[in-house]
Design a protein around this motif. Structure first.
Motif, mmCIF file in Angstrom:
data_model
loop_
_atom_site.group_PDB
_atom_site.id
_atom_site.type_symbol
_atom_site.label_atom_id
_atom_site.label_comp_id
_atom_site.label_asym_id
_atom_site.label_seq_id
_atom_site.Cartn_x
_atom_site.Cartn_y
_atom_site.Cartn_z
ATOM 1 N N ARG A 57 0.582 14.220 4.876
ATOM 2 C CA ARG A 57 -0.729 13.963 4.647
ATOM 3 C C ARG A 57 -0.895 13.689 3.207
ATOM 4 O O ARG A 57 -1.804 12.749 2.805
ATOM 5 C CB ARG A 57 -1.580 15.138 5.073
ATOM 6 N N SER A 58 0.032 14.488 2.178
ATOM 7 C CA SER A 58 -0.585 14.120 1.033
ATOM 8 C C SER A 58 -0.056 12.620 0.298
ATOM 9 O O SER A 58 -0.676 12.188 -0.347
ATOM 10 C CB SER A 58 0.323 14.986 0.212
ATOM 11 N N GLU A 59 0.983 12.066 1.111
ATOM 12 C CA GLU A 59 1.705 10.803 0.676
ATOM 13 C C GLU A 59 0.572 9.837 1.266
ATOM 14 O O GLU A 59 0.297 8.703 0.546
ATOM 15 C CB GLU A 59 2.902 10.774 1.403
ATOM 16 N N VAL A 60 -0.016 10.078 2.528
ATOM 17 C CA VAL A 60 -0.878 8.877 3.068
ATOM 18 C C VAL A 60 -2.121 9.079 2.410
ATOM 19 O O VAL A 60 -2.616 7.899 2.235
ATOM 20 C CB VAL A 60 -1.242 9.362 4.595
ATOM 21 N N CYS A 61 -2.685 10.321 1.847
ATOM 22 C CA CYS A 61 -3.842 10.355 1.211
ATOM 23 C C CYS A 61 -3.434 9.511 -0.238
ATOM 24 O O CYS A 61 -4.596 8.676 -0.368
ATOM 25 C CB CYS A 61 -4.093 11.624 0.902
ATOM 26 N N ALA A 62 -2.306 9.535 -0.689
ATOM 27 C CA ALA A 62 -2.228 8.797 -1.959
ATOM 28 C C ALA A 62 -2.192 7.283 -1.904
ATOM 29 O O ALA A 62 -2.887 6.397 -2.491
ATOM 30 C CB ALA A 62 -1.090 9.309 -2.806
ATOM 31 N N LEU A 64 -3.691 5.601 0.778
ATOM 32 C CA LEU A 64 -4.781 5.002 1.568
ATOM 33 C C LEU A 64 -5.959 5.074 0.619
ATOM 34 O O LEU A 64 -6.941 4.105 0.577
ATOM 35 C CB LEU A 64 -5.563 5.982 2.833
ATOM 36 N N TYR A 65 -5.984 6.093 -0.460
ATOM 37 C CA TYR A 65 -7.079 6.190 -1.470
ATOM 38 C C TYR A 65 -6.412 6.068 -2.566
ATOM 39 O O TYR A 65 -6.406 7.178 -3.486
ATOM 40 C CB TYR A 65 -7.835 7.404 -1.369
ATOM 41 N N PRO A 66 -5.612 5.081 -3.284
ATOM 42 C CA PRO A 66 -4.959 5.110 -4.621
ATOM 43 C C PRO A 66 -5.702 5.191 -5.723
ATOM 44 O O PRO A 66 -5.160 5.517 -6.751
ATOM 45 C CB PRO A 66 -4.613 3.372 -4.384
ATOM 46 N N ASP A 67 -7.027 4.769 -5.829
ATOM 47 C CA ASP A 67 -7.897 5.092 -6.876
ATOM 48 C C ASP A 67 -8.076 6.598 -7.288
ATOM 49 O O ASP A 67 -7.985 6.955 -8.325
ATOM 50 C CB ASP A 67 -9.454 4.455 -6.823
ATOM 51 N N LEU A 74 -9.759 11.337 4.001
ATOM 52 C CA LEU A 74 -8.511 11.295 4.986
ATOM 53 C C LEU A 74 -8.811 12.027 6.349
ATOM 54 O O LEU A 74 -8.648 11.733 7.373
ATOM 55 C CB LEU A 74 -7.222 11.778 4.310
ATOM 56 N N ARG A 75 -9.380 13.339 6.023
ATOM 57 C CA ARG A 75 -9.719 14.195 7.309
ATOM 58 C C ARG A 75 -10.876 13.297 8.176
ATOM 59 O O ARG A 75 -10.580 13.385 9.298
ATOM 60 C CB ARG A 75 -10.212 15.474 6.772
ATOM 61 N N GLN A 76 -11.728 12.651 7.405
ATOM 62 C CA GLN A 76 -12.762 11.942 8.269
ATOM 63 C C GLN A 76 -12.208 10.727 8.971
ATOM 64 O O GLN A 76 -12.651 10.500 10.053
ATOM 65 C CB GLN A 76 -13.843 11.525 7.250
#
Length: 445
Positions: A57-62, A64-67, A74-76
């Motif tokens: 989850r932490s990697e995908v969050c970074a 998907l939302y790089p800024d 991410l949950r949404q």
């Protein structure tokens, strides 16, 4: 009890995905339609690319939302992905998630560009194919030109604008952000400014390649007003021709006919440019008059030797696509051979794309060869991914017809429905030419 019923309903449920010009996902026999949001589409592509591997989850969050990594966002997005795919499509725990093992069959042709724009998508494409997006060897021309023009624009706007319009199609090798900045910084403030007509022409062409049809029409109309004010006949003929083509692309055949009726070009005059003849053929073609269009462009072909290489190549590649739809296959073979001799592989991406489109459709329809469909399922390679939107739609429309010709009836109908929807999203509607294609698809299907 409700959760138990959901569990029973999803026992044995499987999903399939075809990832080509678009993302097509089915749950059992049910088509799930397009992803509800761009972030959902990007996340699904990442999971599909990774197969049964877990994603943190932490990697995908970074990614998907790089800024600004945002766990709440991410949950949404995950919630929307679950709702789109249905219960059981994902396997999750507190720290990670993946597509449910053993429940998915995924076929990749290309990762889609379409309207998706995200840094992670570019990384996923390069990771899957081992190649950069396009072209196969990125040209150093674009960044160098952009740097030179941006430098000059801060010191000499008129000179920078002249240089921009002079390089023509080479401008499309420049990075998208820099190109948009140049359009903003170099925009003429008065119709008397130098190269005002040519500037708006270039900007209109940039817009139409991205599928911004209404914007393109407005820009061509502005360029035409300036050309008429200056009473420069060659510019008037050229921009009128381009405006007609833009109106046809948007499905505004009636408005295109009005401009054509007031056309300053006399097609019987020997001095008429090849673009004007090409426009006349495109008008007849989009009006559904295929035989008349082929006859018109065949007459114009006799004048082709007096035009430059790029103009001849544009004419031949467009004519080839018409012949593939009209069933004039012998003439198509001649045109492809002639055009291939003019191609510069690293430069003429648009003509190369047209020729691939024409030959792929001919293989599927004339020879019933599945290799033709595979050729159509490969996206065109442009200098910039942002310029592929409209040409990808051309390929999807042709692939729907190829599917129907090869007996893939259900795929053809679904693919065509998506094409019609995307044309509407671009601000266009079906012309008689496209209605004829729709009829062929229904007839074969």
């Amino acid at each position: 009890m409700l959760q138990f019923r959901k569990l029973l309903a999803n026992i044995g449920m499987n999903w399939t995905a075809r990832i080509g010009h678009s993302i097509e996902v089915r749950s059992g026999n049910r088509d799930l339609g397009p992803a509800p949001q761009a972030s959902v589409a990007i996340l699904f592509l990442a999971l599909a690319r990774r197969g049964e591997s877990w994603s943190e989850r932490s990697e995908v969050c970074a990614q998907l939302y790089p800024d600004r990594p945002d766990r709440a966002a991410l949950r949404q997005t995950l919630a929307r992905l679950r709702k789109w795919l249905g219960e059981g499509a994902l396997e999750e725990d507190r720290a990670r998630f993946r597509l449910s093992p053993g429940r998915w069959r995924i076929a990749f042709f290309e990762l889609p560009l379409g309207g998706l724009r995200h840094p992670w998508l570019l990384e996923l494409q390069q990771d899957r194919t081992g190649l950069p997006l396009a072209p196969d060897e990125p040209s150093p021309i674009g960044p160098a030109l952009a740097g030179a023009l941006l430098y000059l624009a801060r010191r000499d706007i008129e000179g920078a604008r002249s240089m921009l319009v002079a390089i023509g199609s080479l401008a499309f090798y420049m990075p998208h952000r820099e190109m948009e900045r140049l359009f903003l910084d170099l925009r003429p403030r008065d119709r008397r400014d130098s190269n005002a007509t040519e500037f708006f022409e270039l900007q209109a062409y940039w817009a139409i390649l991205q599928g911004h049809l209404s914007k393109s029409i407005d820009l061509y109309a502005r360029a035409l007003r300036i050309a008429r004010h200056r009473k420069h006949r060659p510019s008037i003929i050229r921009v009128e021709s381009l405006l007609i083509l833009a109106l046809l692309e948007a499905g505004k055949v009636g408005e295109a006919a009005q401009v054509r009726a007031e056309w300053s070009c006399n097609l019987n005059a020997r001095s008429s440019p090849l673009l004007a003849h090409n426009t006349e053929g495109m008008f007849l073609w989009n009006s559904g008059l295929f035989e008349a269009a082929v006859a018109s462009l065949s007459r114009a072909r006799r004048q082709i030797s007096s035009s430059g290489r790029a103009e001849r190549l544009h004419f031949l590649s467009n004519f080839a696509v018409l012949c593939s739809e009209a069933g004039a296959f012998d003439l198509l073979d001649e045109l492809v051979t002639e055009a291939e001799e003019l191609l510069i592989p690293d430069m003429d991406w648009l003509a190369r794309s047209n020729l691939d489109l024409a030959t792929g459709l001919a293989m599927a329809v004339r020879e019933r060869d599945p290799a033709g469909l595979q050729k159509l399922l490969r996206s065109p390679r442009s200098p910039s991914p942002t310029l592929e939107a409209l040409h990808q739609l051309y390929f999807r429309e042709a692939s729907a017809e190829a599917m129907a010709a090869l007996g893939k009836s259900e795929e053809a109908r679904l693919n065509w429905a998506r094409c019609v929807e995307q044309r509407h999203q671009f601000g266009g509607r079906l012309t008689p030419r496209l209605i004829a294609r729709q009829s062929r698809i229904k007839q074969w299907a």
